[in-house]
Design an enzyme around this catalytic site. Structure first.
Site, short mmCIF file in Angstrom:
data_model
loop_
_atom_site.label_atom_id
_atom_site.label_comp_id
_atom_site.label_asym_id
_atom_site.label_seq_id
_atom_site.Cartn_x
_atom_site.Cartn_y
_atom_site.Cartn_z
N HIS A 15 -4.38 -25.37 70.04
CA HIS A 15 -5.04 -24.17 71.29
C HIS A 15 -5.65 -26.03 71.98
O HIS A 15 -5.52 -26.79 73.29
CB HIS A 15 -5.86 -23.96 71.47
CG HIS A 15 -5.23 -22.20 70.69
ND1 HIS A 15 -4.36 -21.90 71.45
CD2 HIS A 15 -5.47 -21.19 69.90
CE1 HIS A 15 -3.83 -20.98 70.63
NE2 HIS A 15 -4.73 -19.99 70.31
N ASP B 112 3.46 -21.11 75.69
CA ASP B 112 3.85 -20.08 74.59
C ASP B 112 3.72 -21.33 73.26
O ASP B 112 4.66 -21.64 73.19
CB ASP B 112 4.07 -18.93 74.72
CG ASP B 112 4.17 -18.26 73.32
OD1 ASP B 112 3.32 -17.98 73.25
OD2 ASP B 112 5.16 -17.08 72.64
N LEU C 174 -2.05 -29.74 95.32
CA LEU C 174 -1.75 -28.43 94.49
C LEU C 174 -2.97 -27.33 94.09
O LEU C 174 -3.89 -27.87 93.77
CB LEU C 174 -1.64 -29.09 93.44
CG LEU C 174 -0.94 -28.68 92.33
CD1 LEU C 174 0.62 -27.95 92.32
CD2 LEU C 174 -1.03 -29.42 90.72
C1 IPE Z 1 1.47 -14.74 76.66
O1 IPE Z 1 1.59 -14.97 75.36
C2 IPE Z 1 -0.24 -15.50 77.20
C3 IPE Z 1 -0.50 -16.50 77.11
C4 IPE Z 1 0.34 -17.59 76.83
C5 IPE Z 1 -1.91 -16.81 77.48
P1 IPE Z 1 0.97 -13.78 73.13
O2 IPE Z 1 1.49 -15.32 72.52
O3 IPE Z 1 -0.07 -13.62 73.74
O4 IPE Z 1 2.20 -13.17 74.05
P2 IPE Z 1 3.37 -12.61 72.99
O5 IPE Z 1 1.79 -11.65 72.54
O6 IPE Z 1 4.07 -12.98 71.80
O7 IPE Z 1 4.34 -11.25 74.01
C1 IPE Z 2 -0.02 -19.15 73.43
O1 IPE Z 2 -0.06 -20.20 72.08
C2 IPE Z 2 -2.20 -19.52 73.78
C3 IPE Z 2 -2.67 -18.32 74.16
C4 IPE Z 2 -1.56 -17.51 73.78
C5 IPE Z 2 -3.70 -18.50 74.31
P1 IPE Z 2 0.14 -19.02 70.62
O2 IPE Z 2 -1.46 -19.14 70.61
O3 IPE Z 2 0.67 -17.48 71.27
O4 IPE Z 2 1.07 -19.65 70.23
P2 IPE Z 2 1.98 -18.39 68.64
O5 IPE Z 2 2.99 -17.32 70.43
O6 IPE Z 2 1.41 -18.31 68.16
O7 IPE Z 2 3.48 -20.28 68.39
MG MG Z 3 2.07 -16.53 71.38
#
Ligand code: IPE
Ligand code: IPE
Ligand code: MG
Length: 253
Positions: free
Chosen positions: A42, A25, A136
């Site tokens: 990303h 995240d 792995l």
């Molecule tokens: C969780 O992250 C899903 C992934 C990392 C794929 P999100 O960014 O979507 O989670 P929330 O919405 O903050 O809980």
């Molecule tokens: C995690 O990073 C990637 C996915 C959920 C695909 P985020 O896109 O949720 O990044 P933040 O949380 O908005 O910074």
């Molecule tokens: Mg996120």
């Protein structure tokens, strides 16, 4: 292989977690902080995936599971979802040979029926090509949700054993666990979430029952070997009691 369950018996644990599960995240915030579009985070996050795979492989981790796209991430703007899908396709196309060279067996879990046909083909092909690798097992959770997983496991079980509906008391934990999407892996020992949030966000809700939960403010694109070592050092200091007392751990009966 039948996997042991942390609630049915006490699992063996070691200095290095056998199974590491990560919520990657913070990509969006990493990019926003740099005045870049969220999608740049990303793209950059893929490099952190490479680092995590390499570092975990070198440290003797046997299973690494990465949450790439949740069943709720479809709620994001269409443009962001489509960039994520293209990135997924491009990464699968590019990385499979490297994974084989590193001894990595790739598995994708989640409701793959929502993906377009090309992506589904690529997934099947990548899994087939890496199937023999044993260093792995890298699992990518894509369109995955813990609730989806438990539901699909229950549905599969009832489909195969319709007699269970007349005798629900015969339904046991082992049977359900064997139908989960990751039945091939032991439960995670160490859960890591980058990006500062302290929540599970519908990841492996069944299997995280006794995982050690590690949260770091580091955004996923900045995560690498140093941060993995910090998490592993923290993990080594945990006392995994699985319901017992510290005294019992010190002098097992
Ligand atoms: C969780 O992250 C899903 C992934 C990392 C794929 P999100 O960014 O979507 O989670 P929330 O919405 O903050 O809980
Ligand atoms: C995690 O990073 C990637 C996915 C959920 C695909 P985020 O896109 O949720 O990044 P933040 O949380 O908005 O910074
Ligand atoms: Mg996120």
């Amino acid at each position: 292989m039948v996997q042991t369950s942390s609630t049915l018996s006490i699992p063996q644990t070691g200095q290095v977690p056998c199974h590491v599960a990560i919520i990657m995240d913070g990509n969006g915030r990493w990019a926003t902080k740099r005045h870049l579009p969220r999608t740049a985070g990303h793209v950059r996050g893929v490099q952190a995936v490479r680092r995590a795979v390499e570092a975990c492989g070198h440290r003797g981790v046997r299973y690494l599971t990465l949450f790439a796209f949740s069943s709720e991430n479809w709620r994001r703007p269409a443009h962001e979802v489509s960039v994520l899908m293209r990135l997924f396709i491009r990464t699968l196309e590019k990385e499979v040979d490297k994974l084989i060279a590193q001894g990595v067996c790739l598995r994708i879990v989640g409701d793959l029926s929502a993906f377009d046909a090309k992506l589904q083909d690529l997934i099947r092909e990548a899994e087939r090509k890496t199937a023999g690798q044993t260093t792995l097992t890298l699992t990518i959770a894509a369109n995955y949700g813990g609730r989806w997983d438990i539901l699909q496991a229950a549905q599969a079980l009832l489909r195969d054993h319709p007699e269970l509906s007349a005798h629900p008391e015969h339904l046991d934990e082992a049977a359900l666990t064997s139908r989960l999407a990751m039945a091939y892996a032991p439960e995670p020992d160490l859960f890591i979430r980058t990006g500062g949030e302290q929540r599970i966000s519908n990841f492996l809700i069944w299997q995280l029952a006794y995982a050690e939960l590690y949260f770091t403010d580091c955004f996923w694109p900045d995560f690498g070997a140093v941060e993995i070592d910090q998490a592993f050092a923290w993990y080594r200091d945990r006392e995994r009691r699985f319901g017992r007392t510290s005294e019992q751990l010190r002098s097992p009966a």
